[in-house]
Write a protein that holds these residues in place. Structure first.
Motif, short mmCIF file in Angstrom:
data_model
loop_
_atom_site.label_atom_id
_atom_site.label_comp_id
_atom_site.label_asym_id
_atom_site.label_seq_id
_atom_site.Cartn_x
_atom_site.Cartn_y
_atom_site.Cartn_z
N GLY A 36 0.82 -1.22 0.00
CA GLY A 36 0.00 0.00 0.00
C GLY A 36 0.85 1.26 0.00
O GLY A 36 2.08 1.21 0.13
N ARG A 201 -6.16 -4.49 -6.45
CA ARG A 201 -4.79 -4.63 -6.92
C ARG A 201 -4.10 -5.62 -5.98
O ARG A 201 -4.62 -5.87 -4.89
N ASP A 203 -1.80 -5.76 -3.82
CA ASP A 203 -1.50 -5.51 -2.40
C ASP A 203 -2.76 -5.23 -1.57
O ASP A 203 -2.67 -5.00 -0.36
N ASN A 204 -3.94 -5.29 -2.22
CA ASN A 204 -5.18 -5.26 -1.47
C ASN A 204 -5.88 -6.62 -1.49
O ASN A 204 -7.06 -6.74 -1.18
N ASP A 218 -8.73 -3.66 2.61
CA ASP A 218 -8.60 -2.23 2.27
C ASP A 218 -9.83 -1.70 1.52
O ASP A 218 -9.74 -1.24 0.39
MG LIG Z 1 -3.96 -1.13 0.51
#
Ligand SMILES: [Mg+2]
Ligand SMILES: Nc1ncnc2c1ncn2[C@@H]1O[C@H](COP(=O)(O)OP(=O)(O)O)[C@@H](O)[C@H]1O
Length: 313
Positions: A36, A201, A203-204, A218
């Motif tokens: 993030g 994405r 990293d979520n 997130d």
């Molecule tokens: Mg994030």
């Protein structure tokens, strides 16, 4: 993925650490997370009351309303949503704090032939089954997302002599009027009844170690709209991870929301992401987030490759 620069546990103000210890019990280990781009605190804690994932930002920070909005959404997600449970939220010692169940996991690998790709596609595509109609109030996607995901129009209006336009590649510079028109056509198709995550994405997303399930984290950019948006958002990230644009699209074959989407809406959406990331990558870095603009420049290249592939077909 270039990480945000996040404070570590010992760098946090004593008051926040004490307040967290009062809520969670003595903390034995703290692992600061690096995914993030938010300059807030993101830390996995092992505490007397068990493991927890804590997000926090100073209550007077520009991003504080976003953290509060994320808490409001997380608290109302149906239990069947593949998302970590929000255990507690509130203000502690001048910080907005969200305490979630901790997930031991890893980001999905969206590169070609990765077994994570079909898992991510299937799970993100199936979010709509639990999130239609939307269980929470949120801004409407055509306004919230349509108002944000664009960039060619601004670059066109800036004019040929502008520094931002001068930095464009020749392909997009020669097609600015076309791209500026193209990037708006998807917006009416963003309307719909579902809760849209809006920030899909790698990293979520977390693939949980325990059972290989994909968890969506997130929920800070929610909107109410058509569910195709979340699953189609995987495409530029697959391209960033090494897919050819056509190969990335092929991974969505069989997903009804994708199959039903008119080709010109997809082309327009690709152009909108390319414009958005191109525009954003040229902004000055926000304080405390040195890696964001370089990431957006790479994302812009991926979305441009996607747009070109669609226009050349
Ligand atoms: Mg994030
Ligand atoms: N419930 C959780 N359990 C464990 N790690 C998490 C959890 N939620 C988020 N993370 C990790 O922390 C990182 C940042 O969290 P995220 O909610 O995405 O915040 P940001 O808004 O800063 O992107 C994620 O990329 C992930 O690595």
């Amino acid at each position: 993925m270039s990480p945000a620069v996040r404070p570590s546990w010992n760098d946090l103000p004593q008051g926040l650490r004490d307040a967290l210890v009062r809520r969670l019990g003595h903390v034995s280990t703290a692992e600061v997370q690096s995914g993030g781009f938010t300059p807030g605190v993101a830390v996995r804690l092992a505490a007397v009351q068990g493991r927890a994932f804590v997000k926090a930002v100073p209550a007077d920070h520009d991003l504080a309303p976003k953290y509060r909005a994320e808490a409001a959404v997380a608290a109302r997600l149906p239990h069947t949503t593949p998302a970590p449970q929000l255990r507690w939220t509130g203000d502690l010692d001048g910080w907005v704090v969200l305490v979630f169940d901790d997930i031991a996991g890893r980001y999905p690998d969206l590169s070609p032939d990765s077994p994570d790709v079909p898992v991510a596609v299937a799970e993100v595509a199936s979010l709509a089954a639990t999130l239609t109609p939307s269980p929470v109030d949120a801004p409407l996607a055509p306004i919230a997302r349509g108002g944000q995901l664009h960039g060619w129009g601004e670059l066109l209006r800036a004019g040929a002599g502008d520094r931002l336009v001068a930095g464009l590649g020749p392909w997009e510079r020669d097609r600015l009027p076309l791209l500026a028109e193209l990037e708006r056509a998807w917006v009416p198709r963003a309307a719909g009844p579902s809760l849209v995550h809006g920030d899909i994405r790698p990293d979520n997303l977390l693939i949980r170690d325990e059972d290989g399930a994909l968890m969506v984290i997130d929920w800070a950019q929610p909107s109410i709209g058509a569910p195709w948006q979340d699953v189609v958002d995987l495409i530029p990230h697959m391209i960033m991870a090494g897919h050819e644009p056509r190969a990335a699209e092929k991974t969505l074959i069989g997903v009804p929301a994708w199959e039903e989407l008119p080709a010109e809406v997809v082309t327009s959406y690709a152009a909108a992401y390319a414009g958005y990331w191109t525009r954003m990558s040229r902004q000055p870095s926000p304080p405390g987030v040195p890696n964001l603009r370089a990431y957006q420049a790479r994302a812009a290249q991926a979305a441009l490759a996607w747009t070109r592939a669609r226009l050349l077909q």
